[in-house]
Design an enzyme around this catalytic site. Structure first.
Site, PDB file in Angstrom:
ATOM      1  N   ASN A   8       0.871  -1.176   0.000  1.00  0.00           N
ATOM      2  CA  ASN A   8       0.000   0.000   0.000  1.00  0.00           C
ATOM      3  C   ASN A   8       0.905   1.223   0.000  1.00  0.00           C
ATOM      4  O   ASN A   8       1.520   1.536   1.006  1.00  0.00           O
ATOM      5  CB  ASN A   8      -0.902  -0.030   1.249  1.00  0.00           C
ATOM      6  N   LYS A  10       0.024   4.312  -0.378  1.00  0.00           N
ATOM      7  CA  LYS A  10      -0.579   5.520   0.228  1.00  0.00           C
ATOM      8  C   LYS A  10      -0.324   6.748  -0.655  1.00  0.00           C
ATOM      9  O   LYS A  10      -0.375   6.653  -1.868  1.00  0.00           O
ATOM     10  CB  LYS A  10      -0.049   5.697   1.655  1.00  0.00           C
ATOM     11  N   HIS A  97      -9.740   1.316   4.250  1.00  0.00           N
ATOM     12  CA  HIS A  97      -8.462   1.487   4.950  1.00  0.00           C
ATOM     13  C   HIS A  97      -8.655   2.425   6.133  1.00  0.00           C
ATOM     14  O   HIS A  97      -9.402   3.396   6.067  1.00  0.00           O
ATOM     15  CB  HIS A  97      -7.385   2.025   3.998  1.00  0.00           C
ATOM     16  N   GLU A  99      -7.015   4.761   7.338  1.00  0.00           N
ATOM     17  CA  GLU A  99      -6.778   6.201   7.115  1.00  0.00           C
ATOM     18  C   GLU A  99      -7.981   6.850   6.455  1.00  0.00           C
ATOM     19  O   GLU A  99      -8.288   8.017   6.704  1.00  0.00           O
ATOM     20  CB  GLU A  99      -5.491   6.394   6.300  1.00  0.00           C
ATOM     21  N   GLU A 170      -6.039  -4.999  10.037  1.00  0.00           N
ATOM     22  CA  GLU A 170      -4.937  -4.102  10.406  1.00  0.00           C
ATOM     23  C   GLU A 170      -5.311  -3.349  11.680  1.00  0.00           C
ATOM     24  O   GLU A 170      -6.126  -2.430  11.633  1.00  0.00           O
ATOM     25  CB  GLU A 170      -4.695  -3.066   9.299  1.00  0.00           C
ATOM     26  N   GLY A 176       1.875   2.097  10.781  1.00  0.00           N
ATOM     27  CA  GLY A 176       2.830   3.201  10.687  1.00  0.00           C
ATOM     28  C   GLY A 176       3.471   3.564  12.013  1.00  0.00           C
ATOM     29  O   GLY A 176       4.121   4.594  12.137  1.00  0.00           O
ATOM     30  N   SER A 215       2.820  -2.405  10.342  1.00  0.00           N
ATOM     31  CA  SER A 215       4.250  -2.490  10.633  1.00  0.00           C
ATOM     32  C   SER A 215       4.881  -3.834  10.264  1.00  0.00           C
ATOM     33  O   SER A 215       5.768  -4.321  10.960  1.00  0.00           O
ATOM     34  CB  SER A 215       4.524  -2.126  12.098  1.00  0.00           C
TER      35      SER A 215
HETATM   36  P1  PGA Z   1       2.423   0.141   7.706  1.00  0.00           P
HETATM   37  O1  PGA Z   1       1.014   0.408   6.966  1.00  0.00           O
HETATM   38  O2  PGA Z   1       2.981  -1.130   7.122  1.00  0.00           O
HETATM   39  O3  PGA Z   1       3.262   1.351   7.345  1.00  0.00           O
HETATM   40  O4  PGA Z   1       2.149   0.024   9.150  1.00  0.00           O
HETATM   41  C1  PGA Z   1       0.131  -0.640   6.695  1.00  0.00           C
HETATM   42  C2  PGA Z   1      -1.126  -0.117   6.026  1.00  0.00           C
HETATM   43  O5  PGA Z   1      -1.585   0.978   6.389  1.00  0.00           O
HETATM   44  O6  PGA Z   1      -1.702  -0.764   5.138  1.00  0.00           O
END
Ligand code: PGA
Length: 251
Positions: A8, A10, A97, A99, A170, A176, A215
Site C-alpha cells: 500500500n 498511500k 483502509h 486512514e 490491520e 505506521g 508495521s
Molecule cells: P504500515 O502500513 O505497514 O506502514 O504500518 C500498513 C497499512 O496501512 O496498510
C-alpha cells in the site's frame, strides 16, 4: 491458496517513481512472483496507469487503486470510478483502509457501498478492518470487527468468486507506528475474523484470503506469514523500497 503480498503506497510516489520501484522489484524477482505467492501493488491514482504497465514485467503481480467512488460516472468532483481504475490496467481496489475511515471520515455503510459496487464492476476488493487501541482496551475488539465485516460485506453479490475478495485485518495502533501486534494477538484476532467471515459468507470464508497489516517488515514477515489463518500481508512503509518489499515477498 496463494499468499497475497500486498503493497500500500498511500500518498507516496509519482508515476515515474512508481515505475522505477517496480522495475527494481522485477529485476530482484527475476520477472516473477515466487511460487505460491501473488503480488499486488496499491498505488496512487496518478501513478496507476504507469504502474500497471510496468508491473507486466513481473509474472503473478498486478496493481490496484487505493480508493474508488461507487458510481460509473457523474458529477462527483475529485472522485474516481471503477471503470476508470480498470481502464488504467488495475484489477484491485482497497476499501475501508483505516486512514480513510479515520482521517476522511468514511462510515461502515459507505465502505460497504464501495465494496459491493467495485465487485459488481469487476474489480477485486481488499476490504480493510481493524480496531483502535481505545476500542481494544475497552474490550470492543470483536464488536468492532463484527460491525466492520457485516456492514462492509453487506451487499456483496452472492455469486462473487472467493478470489475476488480479500480481507485485511490491520489494528489501527500498529499502522505506521512500528508497533506490530504480537504473534499471539494476530493468531487470536485472525481466528475471530475467520469465525465472523464464516457467519457472514459460509464456506466461502475459508477460500477468502485474510491478510495481516500493520508495521510488517522484512524482519517479521516470515513469522507472521507462518501463523494460522494468515493468507498474506498488507505492507505500507516497508513496501516503498523495492529492496525491503521484495525481501518481504520472499520471506
Ligand atoms: P504500515 O502500513 O505497514 O506502514 O504500518 C500498513 C497499512 O496501512 O496498510
Amino acid at each position: 491458496m496463494k499468499k497475497l503480498m500486498a503493497a500500500n503506497w498511500k500518498m507516496y510516489k509519482t508515476g515515474s517513481e512508481a515505475v522505477a520501484t517496480i522495475n527494481e522489484m522485477a529485476a530482484i524477482l527475476n520477472g516473477s512472483a515466487p511460487e505460491g505467492r501473488e503480488v499486488v501493488v496499491f498505488a496512487p491514482f496518478t501513478a496507476l496507469e504507469a504502474a500497471s504497465s510496468a508491473i507486466k514485467a513481473i509474472n503473478g503481480a498486478s496493481t490496484g487503486a487505493e480508493n474508488l467512488y461507487p458510481a460509473i460516472e457523474g458529477a462527483f468532483t475529485g472522485e474516481i470510478s471503477p471503470v476508470m481504475i480498470k481502464a488504467c490496467g488495475a484489477s484491485w481496489v482497497l476499501t475501508g483502509h483505516s486512514e480513510r475511515r479515520h482521517i476522511l471520515g468514511e462510515s461502515d455503510e459507505f465502505v460497504g457501498q464501495k465494496t459491493a459496487f467495485a465487485l459488481q464492476n469487476g474489480l477485486r476488493v481488499m476490504l480493510c478492518i481493524g480496531e483502535t487501541l481505545e476500542e481494544r482496551e475497552s474490550g470492543l475488539l470483536r464488536n468492532v470487527l463484527e460491525r466492520q465485516l457485516k456492514l462492509g460485506l453487506k451487499d456483496v453479490p452472492a455469486e462473487t468468486p472467493a478470489d475476488a475478495l480479500a480481507i485485511a485485518y490491520e489494528p489501527v495502533w500498529a499502522i505506521g507506528t512500528g508497533k506490530t501486534a504480537t504473534n499471539d494477538d494476530i493468531v487470536e484476532t485472525h481466528a475471530i475474523c475467520r469465525e465472523l467471515m464464516r457467519e457472514i459468507m459460509g464456506d466461502k470464508a475459508d477460500e477468502t484470503a485474510l491478510l495481516y497489516g500493520g508495521s510488517v517488515k522484512p524482519a517479521n514477515a516470515g513469522a507472521i506469514l507462518g501463523l494460522d489463518n494468515v493468507d498474506g500481508v498488507l505492507v505500507g512503509g516497508a513496501s516503498l523500497k523495492a529492496d525491503s518489499f521484495t525481501q518481504i515477498i520472499n520471506a
